[in-house]
Design an enzyme around this catalytic site. Structure first.
Site, PDB file in Angstrom:
ATOM      1  N   GLU A 123       0.823  -1.210   0.000  1.00  7.92           N
ATOM      2  CA  GLU A 123       0.000   0.000   0.000  1.00  7.92           C
ATOM      3  C   GLU A 123       0.859   1.262   0.000  1.00  7.92           C
ATOM      4  O   GLU A 123       1.933   1.287   0.591  1.00  7.92           O
ATOM      5  CB  GLU A 123      -0.899   0.009   1.235  1.00  7.92           C
ATOM      6  N   CYS A 136       3.440   8.633   1.029  1.00  6.33           N
ATOM      7  CA  CYS A 136       4.025   7.733   2.027  1.00  6.33           C
ATOM      8  C   CYS A 136       4.302   6.392   1.341  1.00  6.33           C
ATOM      9  O   CYS A 136       3.387   5.691   0.916  1.00  6.33           O
ATOM     10  CB  CYS A 136       3.037   7.577   3.181  1.00  6.33           C
ATOM     11  N   CYS A 143       7.549  -6.801   7.654  1.00  9.34           N
ATOM     12  CA  CYS A 143       8.705  -6.228   8.344  1.00  9.34           C
ATOM     13  C   CYS A 143       9.302  -7.318   9.225  1.00  9.34           C
ATOM     14  O   CYS A 143       8.558  -8.113   9.807  1.00  9.34           O
ATOM     15  CB  CYS A 143       8.247  -5.044   9.199  1.00  9.34           C
ATOM     16  N   CYS A 147       7.777  -4.258  16.392  1.00  8.34           N
ATOM     17  CA  CYS A 147       7.374  -3.201  17.322  1.00  8.34           C
ATOM     18  C   CYS A 147       5.967  -3.552  17.819  1.00  8.34           C
ATOM     19  O   CYS A 147       5.081  -3.869  17.012  1.00  8.34           O
ATOM     20  CB  CYS A 147       7.399  -1.850  16.626  1.00  8.34           C
ATOM     21  N   CYS A 150       2.659  -1.915  16.380  1.00  5.86           N
ATOM     22  CA  CYS A 150       2.560  -1.714  14.922  1.00  5.86           C
ATOM     23  C   CYS A 150       1.924  -2.918  14.252  1.00  5.86           C
ATOM     24  O   CYS A 150       2.343  -4.059  14.469  1.00  5.86           O
ATOM     25  CB  CYS A 150       3.954  -1.461  14.350  1.00  5.86           C
ATOM     26  N   GLY A 207       7.430  -1.595   6.337  1.00  2.89           N
ATOM     27  CA  GLY A 207       8.813  -2.069   6.291  1.00  2.89           C
ATOM     28  C   GLY A 207       9.821  -1.122   6.896  1.00  2.89           C
ATOM     29  O   GLY A 207       9.539   0.042   7.168  1.00  2.89           O
ATOM     30  N   GLU A 208      11.012  -1.671   7.131  1.00  2.00           N
ATOM     31  CA  GLU A 208      12.112  -0.902   7.691  1.00  2.00           C
ATOM     32  C   GLU A 208      13.078  -0.560   6.540  1.00  2.00           C
ATOM     33  O   GLU A 208      13.804  -1.430   6.049  1.00  2.00           O
ATOM     34  CB  GLU A 208      12.808  -1.738   8.780  1.00  2.00           C
ATOM     35  N   SER A 239      12.247   7.262   7.474  1.00  2.00           N
ATOM     36  CA  SER A 239      11.982   6.948   8.880  1.00  2.00           C
ATOM     37  C   SER A 239      12.550   5.578   9.220  1.00  2.00           C
ATOM     38  O   SER A 239      12.313   4.600   8.514  1.00  2.00           O
ATOM     39  CB  SER A 239      10.465   6.947   9.116  1.00  2.00           C
ATOM     40  N   SER A 261      11.946   6.593  14.745  1.00  2.00           N
ATOM     41  CA  SER A 261      10.778   6.125  15.509  1.00  2.00           C
ATOM     42  C   SER A 261      11.237   5.872  16.935  1.00  2.00           C
ATOM     43  O   SER A 261      11.680   4.784  17.269  1.00  2.00           O
ATOM     44  CB  SER A 261      10.237   4.830  14.905  1.00  2.00           C
ATOM     45  N   LEU A 262      11.115   6.890  17.754  1.00  3.82           N
ATOM     46  CA  LEU A 262      11.687   6.817  19.103  1.00  3.82           C
ATOM     47  C   LEU A 262      10.705   6.136  20.073  1.00  3.82           C
ATOM     48  O   LEU A 262      10.995   5.089  20.627  1.00  3.82           O
ATOM     49  CB  LEU A 262      12.041   8.233  19.565  1.00  3.82           C
ATOM     50  N   HIS A 263       9.597   6.766  20.302  1.00  2.60           N
ATOM     51  CA  HIS A 263       8.463   6.212  21.065  1.00  2.60           C
ATOM     52  C   HIS A 263       8.692   5.995  22.561  1.00  2.60           C
ATOM     53  O   HIS A 263       7.736   5.693  23.283  1.00  2.60           O
ATOM     54  CB  HIS A 263       7.939   4.916  20.438  1.00  2.60           C
ATOM     55  N   ASN A 338      -2.849   4.516  16.422  1.00  2.00           N
ATOM     56  CA  ASN A 338      -3.953   3.986  15.614  1.00  2.00           C
ATOM     57  C   ASN A 338      -4.184   2.537  16.000  1.00  2.00           C
ATOM     58  O   ASN A 338      -3.337   1.691  15.729  1.00  2.00           O
ATOM     59  CB  ASN A 338      -3.589   4.042  14.124  1.00  2.00           C
ATOM     60  N   CYS A 381      -0.922   5.520   9.758  1.00  2.00           N
ATOM     61  CA  CYS A 381       0.387   4.936  10.076  1.00  2.00           C
ATOM     62  C   CYS A 381       0.228   3.614  10.790  1.00  2.00           C
ATOM     63  O   CYS A 381      -0.597   3.479  11.674  1.00  2.00           O
ATOM     64  CB  CYS A 381       1.144   5.779  11.089  1.00  2.00           C
TER      65      CYS A 381
HETATM   66  N1  SAH Z   1       9.774   1.001   9.813  1.00  2.00           N
HETATM   67  C1  SAH Z   1       9.977   2.384   9.824  1.00  2.00           C
HETATM   68  C2  SAH Z   1       9.025   3.163   8.928  1.00  2.00           C
HETATM   69  C3  SAH Z   1       7.577   2.742   8.877  1.00  2.00           C
HETATM   70  S1  SAH Z   1       6.503   3.039  10.232  1.00  2.00           S
HETATM   71  C4  SAH Z   1       9.906   2.910  11.217  1.00  2.00           C
HETATM   72  O1  SAH Z   1       9.520   2.178  12.113  1.00  2.00           O
HETATM   73  O2  SAH Z   1      10.287   4.064  11.408  1.00  2.00           O
HETATM   74  C5  SAH Z   1       6.036   4.764  10.170  1.00  2.00           C
HETATM   75  C6  SAH Z   1       5.730   5.329  11.565  1.00  2.00           C
HETATM   76  O3  SAH Z   1       4.441   4.896  12.052  1.00  2.00           O
HETATM   77  C7  SAH Z   1       6.745   4.868  12.609  1.00  2.00           C
HETATM   78  O4  SAH Z   1       7.112   5.925  13.446  1.00  2.00           O
HETATM   79  C8  SAH Z   1       5.953   3.837  13.368  1.00  2.00           C
HETATM   80  O5  SAH Z   1       6.506   3.622  14.630  1.00  2.00           O
HETATM   81  C9  SAH Z   1       4.570   4.457  13.405  1.00  2.00           C
HETATM   82  N2  SAH Z   1       3.501   3.504  13.728  1.00  2.00           N
HETATM   83  C10 SAH Z   1       3.493   2.175  13.555  1.00  2.00           C
HETATM   84  N3  SAH Z   1       2.321   1.641  14.000  1.00  2.00           N
HETATM   85  C11 SAH Z   1       1.570   2.663  14.456  1.00  2.00           C
HETATM   86  C12 SAH Z   1       0.255   2.755  15.012  1.00  2.00           C
HETATM   87  N4  SAH Z   1      -0.501   1.683  15.151  1.00  2.00           N
HETATM   88  N5  SAH Z   1      -0.192   3.975  15.356  1.00  2.00           N
HETATM   89  C13 SAH Z   1       0.573   5.084  15.162  1.00  2.00           C
HETATM   90  N6  SAH Z   1       1.813   5.056  14.634  1.00  2.00           N
HETATM   91  C14 SAH Z   1       2.317   3.860  14.285  1.00  2.00           C
HETATM   92 FE1  SF4 Z   2       8.594  -2.470  11.259  1.00  2.00          FE
HETATM   93 FE2  SF4 Z   2       8.485   0.230  11.550  1.00  2.00          FE
HETATM   94 FE3  SF4 Z   2       6.362  -1.327  12.192  1.00  2.00          FE
HETATM   95 FE4  SF4 Z   2       8.558  -1.390  13.711  1.00  2.00          FE
HETATM   96  S1  SF4 Z   2       7.191   0.393  13.371  1.00  2.00           S
HETATM   97  S2  SF4 Z   2       7.388  -3.190  13.010  1.00  2.00           S
HETATM   98  S3  SF4 Z   2      10.149  -1.158  12.173  1.00  2.00           S
HETATM   99  S4  SF4 Z   2       7.241  -1.055  10.142  1.00  2.00           S
END
Ligand code: SAH
Ligand code: SF4
Length: 410
Positions: A123, A136, A143, A147, A150, A207-208, A239, A261-263, A338, A381
């Protein structure tokens, strides 16, 4: 209202350049100039012509956006036929295009199998905003990382996308949004940079990207090539979840903007949310960020921070975050979580998010809260996965209900 265009009709597909059933020939899309020169030399194009041919093809593919050799009117018919016999420049198949009531668009693309694999679906999302439009892009199908918040992380890695497939997402989006000159007027005006719908791209889809470094690098260098697609590197953001060894290379070899993606502001919590932290803990990650080439107040790193209720959203977390980022030109992007079916997390309350944002703002950081977009078409996202298309009806309804409960009616 959701408007969904299902492109199932054969003639529409053909006119969109979809060639689902054709055998896969080598593609010229996504090759560096050197690789393209080699490919042309491999089919017997005379050496003295190669440089000029590469220039011509580059212009047709990336300035005019053609997807058929027939449209390259300044190349002889014979040569066009030879090129078409050996190479493929057709767009991949668009399985579905959805347009949200807020203008967000989401495409489901199908790419042919590579080697012994099966066709894959990914997508891509387009988000129009005041004064800009952001695409995007995905870098992998699934992936390898997991995480915990995600949705993509629950899907196994199917495969890396090729540079052609990464670029194809941009090319098709430009086709569909009218960012390329009209096909049937081959000398028609090129859409000027300021008038284009896609002004920015973010590698924030599935994906990463830094686990697919070479393909991502090639695709982004082509996307930012001044004689082609011409996107400024300052308008491209990659990212990463924190693949430390590739961060410096990203700056040196690709030169695009970086998002992390710190979090979480400490290792214990980040180990739980973003497990790659166990391999590359915060000290190493922050060190790599400090060394990122070209940083300044005008060129900052974006730190993404997903707001998870009672997990990472207290003022203590905000304080720790500000301490962690001290000395790094940074902006902090707060992303409302989300939800997806099966997750144990909830999105923080709006009030909590605002307090968190205020704290960070007062400490001198820009901290925009990302407004959820395209919720009615599940374009948010972390929800990009081909499986979102295959959710059973009751799962889809459950997901929509969760999103409305979290964010209020769209
Ligand atoms: N893999 C890479 C890029 C894709 S994710 C990464 O992790 O950076 C794009 C962004 O969306 C990242 O910051 C990810 O942590 C965030 N993300 C993933 N799942 C999410 C969710 N359910 N709600 C909000 N943000 C989310
Ligand atoms: Fe992969 Fe990024 Fe999702 Fe982590 S947040 S599982 S690195 S797509």
């Amino acid at each position: 209202m959701t408007f969904s265009l299902d492109i199932k009709d054969e003639s529409t597909r053909a006119s969109l350049g979809a060639r689902a059933s054709m055998p896969v020939k080598e593609s010229l899309v996504g090759l560096t100039r050197e690789e393209m020169a080699e490919a042309l030399s491999g089919i017997g194009i005379p050496e003295r012509q190669i440089k000029m041919r590469v220039q011509q093809l580059w212009h047709w593919l990336y300035v005019r956006g053609v997807s058929s050799f027939d449209d390259m009117f300044n190349i002889s018919k014979d040569l066009r036929a030879t090129l078409a016999r050996h190479f493929n420049i057709a767009r991949p198949e668009i399985v579905e295009e959805q347009i949200s009531n807020d203008g967000t668009r989401k495409w489901l693309f199908r790419f042919p199998p590579r080697g012994a694999g099966r066709p894959v679906e990914i997508e891509t999302v387009y988000i129009p905003e005041e004064g800009r439009g952001t695409l995007c892009i995905s870098s992998q199908v699934g992936c390898t990382l997991t995480c915990s918040f995600c949705h993509t992380g629950t899907q196994k890695l199917v495969r890396n996308l090729t540079s052609e497939e990464i670029l194809a997402q941009l090319l098709i989006a430009r086709d569909r949004l009218g960012d390329f000159p009209e096909r049937d007027t081959p000398d028609g005006a090129i859409v000027p940079a300021e008038g284009r719908k896609i002004s920015n791209i973010v590698m924030m889809g599935m994906g990463e990207p830094l686990y697919n470094f070479e393909a991502v690098k090639k695709a982004l260098l082509i996307a930012s090539d001044g004689d082609g697609l011409s996107l400024s590197k300052r308008r491209i953001t990659l990212s990463t979840s924190g693949v430390v060894p590739e961060i410096l290379r990203t700056g040196e070899e690709i030169g695009v903007m970086l998002a992390i993606s710190l979090h979480a502001p400490d290792d214990d919590l980040r180990d739980l949310l973003v497990p790659i932290n166990k391999k590359y803990p915060l000290e190493q990650l922050m060190d790599a960020c400090r060394k990122y080439p070209g940083l300044s107040n005008a060129r900052r790193i974006t730190f993404e921070y997903v707001m998870l209720k009672d997990v990472n959203d207290s003022l203590d977390h905000a304080r720790a975050l500000v301490n962690l980022l001290r000395g790094i030109p940074a902006k902090i992007n707060l992303i409302p979580f989300n939800p997806w079916p099966g997750t144990n997390y909830q999105c923080s309350d709006w009030e909590t998010i605002e307090k968190f944002a205020d704290y960070i703002n007062n400490a001198g950081y820009a901290s925009p809260i990302r407004t959820p977009r395209g919720r009615d078409i599940l374009a948010a996202c972390g929800q990009l996965k081909s499986e979102s298309e295959r959710l059973k009806k009751h799962e889809r309804l459950a997901l929509e209900a969760m999103m409305i409960a979290n964010h209020g009616e769209a």
